[in-house]
Design a protein around this motif. Sequence first.
Motif, PDB file in Angstrom:
ATOM      1  N   VAL A 144       0.800  -1.184  -0.352  1.00 45.59           N
ATOM      2  CA  VAL A 144      -0.233   0.056  -0.409  1.00 45.59           C
ATOM      3  C   VAL A 144       0.887   0.850  -0.050  1.00 45.59           C
ATOM      4  CG1 VAL A 144      -1.743  -1.258   0.842  1.00 45.59           C
ATOM      5  CG2 VAL A 144      -0.498  -0.294   2.800  1.00 45.59           C
ATOM      6  N   THR A 145       2.393   1.039  -0.420  1.00 47.19           N
ATOM      7  CA  THR A 145       2.481   2.580  -0.666  1.00 47.19           C
ATOM      8  C   THR A 145       2.340   2.898  -2.040  1.00 47.19           C
ATOM      9  OG1 THR A 145       4.232   1.476  -2.657  1.00 47.19           O
ATOM     10  CG2 THR A 145       5.097   0.970   0.186  1.00 47.19           C
ATOM     11  N   SER A 146       2.579   4.205  -2.280  1.00 51.40           N
ATOM     12  CA  SER A 146       2.850   5.218  -3.044  1.00 51.40           C
ATOM     13  C   SER A 146       2.908   5.069  -4.918  1.00 51.40           C
ATOM     14  CB  SER A 146       3.215   6.743  -2.915  1.00 51.40           C
ATOM     15  OG  SER A 146       4.534   6.350  -2.946  1.00 51.40           O
ATOM     16  N   SER A 147       3.339   3.921  -4.990  1.00 51.75           N
ATOM     17  CA  SER A 147       3.795   2.832  -6.570  1.00 51.75           C
ATOM     18  C   SER A 147       2.594   2.749  -7.391  1.00 51.75           C
ATOM     19  CB  SER A 147       4.566   1.766  -5.990  1.00 51.75           C
ATOM     20  OG  SER A 147       4.566   0.930  -7.343  1.00 51.75           O
ATOM     21  N   LYS A 148       2.424   2.609  -8.297  1.00 52.23           N
ATOM     22  CA  LYS A 148       1.591   3.196  -9.288  1.00 52.23           C
ATOM     23  C   LYS A 148       1.276   1.980 -10.052  1.00 52.23           C
ATOM     24  CE  LYS A 148       1.700   7.934 -10.069  1.00 52.23           C
ATOM     25  NZ  LYS A 148       0.137   8.648  -9.832  1.00 52.23           N
ATOM     26  N   THR A 149       2.439   1.329  -9.668  1.00 50.20           N
ATOM     27  CA  THR A 149       2.750  -0.123 -10.399  1.00 50.20           C
ATOM     28  C   THR A 149       2.110  -1.808  -8.989  1.00 50.20           C
ATOM     29  OG1 THR A 149       4.485  -0.499  -9.683  1.00 50.20           O
ATOM     30  CG2 THR A 149       3.508   0.111 -12.295  1.00 50.20           C
ATOM     31  N   GLY A 150       2.860  -1.154  -7.829  1.00 48.60           N
ATOM     32  CA  GLY A 150       2.655  -1.872  -7.019  1.00 48.60           C
ATOM     33  C   GLY A 150       1.755  -2.016  -5.884  1.00 48.60           C
ATOM     34  N   GLY A 151       2.117  -0.437  -5.618  1.00 53.85           N
ATOM     35  CA  GLY A 151       1.036  -0.394  -4.265  1.00 53.85           C
ATOM     36  C   GLY A 151      -0.682  -0.019  -4.607  1.00 53.85           C
ATOM     37  N   ILE A 152      -0.856   0.959  -4.120  1.00 51.45           N
ATOM     38  CA  ILE A 152      -1.885   2.249  -4.730  1.00 51.45           C
ATOM     39  C   ILE A 152      -1.621   3.676  -4.335  1.00 51.45           C
ATOM     40  CG2 ILE A 152      -3.452   0.355  -2.977  1.00 51.45           C
ATOM     41  CD1 ILE A 152      -3.278   2.978  -1.275  1.00 51.45           C
ATOM     42  N   GLY A 153      -0.815   3.516  -5.550  1.00 52.10           N
ATOM     43  CA  GLY A 153      -0.189   5.647  -6.307  1.00 52.10           C
ATOM     44  C   GLY A 153      -1.270   5.839  -6.935  1.00 52.10           C
ATOM     45  N   ASP A 154      -2.050   4.739  -7.713  1.00 52.38           N
ATOM     46  CA  ASP A 154      -2.946   5.495  -8.623  1.00 52.38           C
ATOM     47  C   ASP A 154      -3.997   5.339  -7.604  1.00 52.38           C
ATOM     48  OD1 ASP A 154      -3.809   2.987  -7.930  1.00 52.38           O
ATOM     49  OD2 ASP A 154      -4.570   2.214  -9.823  1.00 52.38           O
ATOM     50  N   TRP A 155      -4.341   5.924  -6.677  1.00 56.62           N
ATOM     51  CA  TRP A 155      -5.794   6.212  -5.704  1.00 56.62           C
ATOM     52  C   TRP A 155      -5.686   7.884  -5.122  1.00 56.62           C
ATOM     53  CZ3 TRP A 155      -8.014   2.241  -2.335  1.00 56.62           C
ATOM     54  CH2 TRP A 155      -8.492   0.939  -2.754  1.00 56.62           C
ATOM     55  N   SER A 156      -6.378   8.132  -5.297  1.00 56.92           N
ATOM     56  CA  SER A 156      -7.009   9.700  -4.696  1.00 56.92           C
ATOM     57  C   SER A 156      -7.572   9.444  -3.115  1.00 56.92           C
ATOM     58  CB  SER A 156      -7.959   9.930  -5.611  1.00 56.92           C
ATOM     59  OG  SER A 156      -9.594  10.010  -4.729  1.00 56.92           O
ATOM     60  N   GLU A 157      -6.822  10.740  -2.886  1.00 54.24           N
ATOM     61  CA  GLU A 157      -6.907  10.333  -0.964  1.00 54.24           C
ATOM     62  C   GLU A 157      -8.911   9.883  -0.703  1.00 54.24           C
ATOM     63  OE1 GLU A 157      -7.597  14.138   2.126  1.00 54.24           O
ATOM     64  OE2 GLU A 157      -5.430  14.073   1.033  1.00 54.24           O
ATOM     65  N   ASP A 158      -9.885  10.656  -1.285  1.00 53.32           N
ATOM     66  CA  ASP A 158     -10.848   9.997  -1.697  1.00 53.32           C
ATOM     67  C   ASP A 158     -11.308   8.923  -1.167  1.00 53.32           C
ATOM     68  OD1 ASP A 158     -11.350  13.334  -0.885  1.00 53.32           O
ATOM     69  OD2 ASP A 158     -12.433  13.402  -2.907  1.00 53.32           O
ATOM     70  N   ASP A 159     -10.738   8.290  -2.146  1.00 54.62           N
ATOM     71  CA  ASP A 159     -10.803   6.527  -2.667  1.00 54.62           C
ATOM     72  C   ASP A 159      -9.827   5.755  -1.668  1.00 54.62           C
ATOM     73  OD1 ASP A 159     -11.448   6.379  -5.573  1.00 54.62           O
ATOM     74  OD2 ASP A 159      -9.580   5.986  -6.518  1.00 54.62           O
ATOM     75  N   LEU A 160      -9.449   6.057  -1.291  1.00 50.51           N
ATOM     76  CA  LEU A 160      -9.022   5.721  -0.289  1.00 50.51           C
ATOM     77  C   LEU A 160      -9.694   6.089   1.417  1.00 50.51           C
ATOM     78  CD1 LEU A 160      -6.615   3.496   1.712  1.00 50.51           C
ATOM     79  CD2 LEU A 160      -5.318   5.664   1.505  1.00 50.51           C
ATOM     80  N   VAL A 161      -9.972   6.991   1.188  1.00 55.18           N
ATOM     81  CA  VAL A 161     -10.842   7.805   2.735  1.00 55.18           C
ATOM     82  C   VAL A 161     -12.172   6.454   2.662  1.00 55.18           C
ATOM     83  CG1 VAL A 161     -12.655   9.324   3.588  1.00 55.18           C
ATOM     84  CG2 VAL A 161     -10.349   9.972   3.617  1.00 55.18           C
ATOM     85  N   ALA A 162     -12.455   6.552   1.222  1.00 49.13           N
ATOM     86  CA  ALA A 162     -14.123   5.109   1.074  1.00 49.13           C
ATOM     87  C   ALA A 162     -13.824   4.097   1.234  1.00 49.13           C
ATOM     88  CB  ALA A 162     -14.606   5.581  -0.387  1.00 49.13           C
ATOM     89  N   TYR A 163     -12.511   3.451   0.930  1.00 49.79           N
ATOM     90  CA  TYR A 163     -12.160   1.997   1.547  1.00 49.79           C
ATOM     91  C   TYR A 163     -12.374   1.916   2.937  1.00 49.79           C
ATOM     92  CZ  TYR A 163      -9.398  -2.303   1.216  1.00 49.79           C
ATOM     93  OH  TYR A 163      -9.189  -3.223   1.685  1.00 49.79           O
ATOM     94  N   LEU A 164     -11.476   3.024   3.550  1.00 44.52           N
ATOM     95  CA  LEU A 164     -11.251   2.861   4.929  1.00 44.52           C
ATOM     96  C   LEU A 164     -12.300   2.823   5.435  1.00 44.52           C
ATOM     97  CD1 LEU A 164      -8.112   5.475   5.416  1.00 44.52           C
ATOM     98  CD2 LEU A 164      -8.526   2.041   5.833  1.00 44.52           C
ATOM     99  N   ARG A 165     -13.381   3.295   5.093  1.00 47.81           N
ATOM    100  CA  ARG A 165     -14.881   4.236   5.839  1.00 47.81           C
ATOM    101  C   ARG A 165     -16.107   3.150   5.633  1.00 47.81           C
ATOM    102  NH1 ARG A 165     -16.263   8.489   3.209  1.00 47.81           N
ATOM    103  NH2 ARG A 165     -15.819  10.121   5.056  1.00 47.81           N
TER     104      ARG A 165
END
Length: 429
Positions: free
Chosen positions: A211-232
């Motif tokens: 879940v690092t900011s890597s755009k290939t191996g991690g979640i670097g293509d996610w927005s902050e709102d995406d991650l907030v929605a997932y955590l919520r």
Amino acid sequence: MAPASGTNAAAQPESADAELARGAYLATAADCVACHTKPGGKPFAGGLKIATPMGDVVATNITPDPQHGIGSYTEADFENALRHGVRKDGSYLYPVMPYVSYAGMTDQDVKALYAWFMHVVKPVAESPEETNLSFPASLRSAMMAWNFVASKETPETGDSSTYDTLRRGRYLANALEHCGTCHTPRNFMLSEKQDHYLAGGSLGTWYAPNVTSSKTGGIGDWSEDDLVAYLRSGHVAGRAQAAGPMAEAVEHSTSHLTDADLHALAAFILKVAPMDDDADHTARDAAGKAAEMPDIRTKGPQRIDDLAEMDGPHIYDANCSSCHGHDGAGTKDHYVPSLFNNSTVGAGRPDNLIMTILKGVDRTAGTEHAFMPGFDGQSNVQRLSDAEIAALTNYITATFGTGDHQVTPELVKSLRKDTPVVNPLAKGK
């Protein structure tokens, strides 16, 4: 208890009610209930078995019962256990209790957490069975040596509710939510590899992804709102759905955080240095598309006398297509997720897809409930054999993901029995 804007001043005395409210929120953020409550058991009474390479660690009773729990602990005893992994009797805790992370908590927050456990949690007069690990882990004194080599968080200072956004996010991620406990790989001493922070780690049968900011191996293509929605909620349409241990974390912890804390946590995680992944070379949620193939049922009824002849398409059609659709697109309201643009199906490791098929999903976050039956034979749906689940997994990843992972029945069997083995044919293994 949303973080307020302000300076990093020294912690100020709180009223008793405010301290208890803070303690309740901290216990939720630290997800204490998830490990210290067994299925069907009373909150915080222990008994949950946590699998490790040395055997099962049984969670202890942390209710304020004086004989069976921590009711006789002073605040100093509590702090020693929470931050340093040492019980009141002087014996060492096993690091499945993430004291290496809780070590970073502020004095004020430790005090509030202690007050809440002692004055709000209901005491339970039950003693879980004792942990019995293989040698040398059976010697709790061996943990003294482990503590010398393990990296611990440095205690934060001041009032944690006044931290700026990124400092608050770091505090939540490292000290309270202990994200690295699962998402950071470990070395041969089972200590977290700090130079691979949040780069993904095995949990035995499940895999906590990069879940690092890597755009290939991690979640670097996610927005902050995406991650907030997932955590919520545990769900982001076209990206990911939480199952297994992460679903528990969402249900018991992150879904209860304030919006300000969710944004702080997401903002910090998305700034973690990118780390490429051995198995995932493209974004996990970018793989696949809707299936374009004739419906196998158009040929009319077919009798298959030997179940061993059931191949992936037939198994999918019989067990999955009624919900996920023949084309894998799920439902229009996204309650049943798409199987393409799905981080579980698109992952380079098949572990989580196999475990989701076996165990299903049963996640509640706020008013949202997500459910999928498991096919391990423990629920009321059809039990799929190891060979059938292997064939189904390979069909799903080949059709909607990154290709046939050549999952074997032996791998499925090991995951079903919570005794995972290395699959030499799986990518990144």
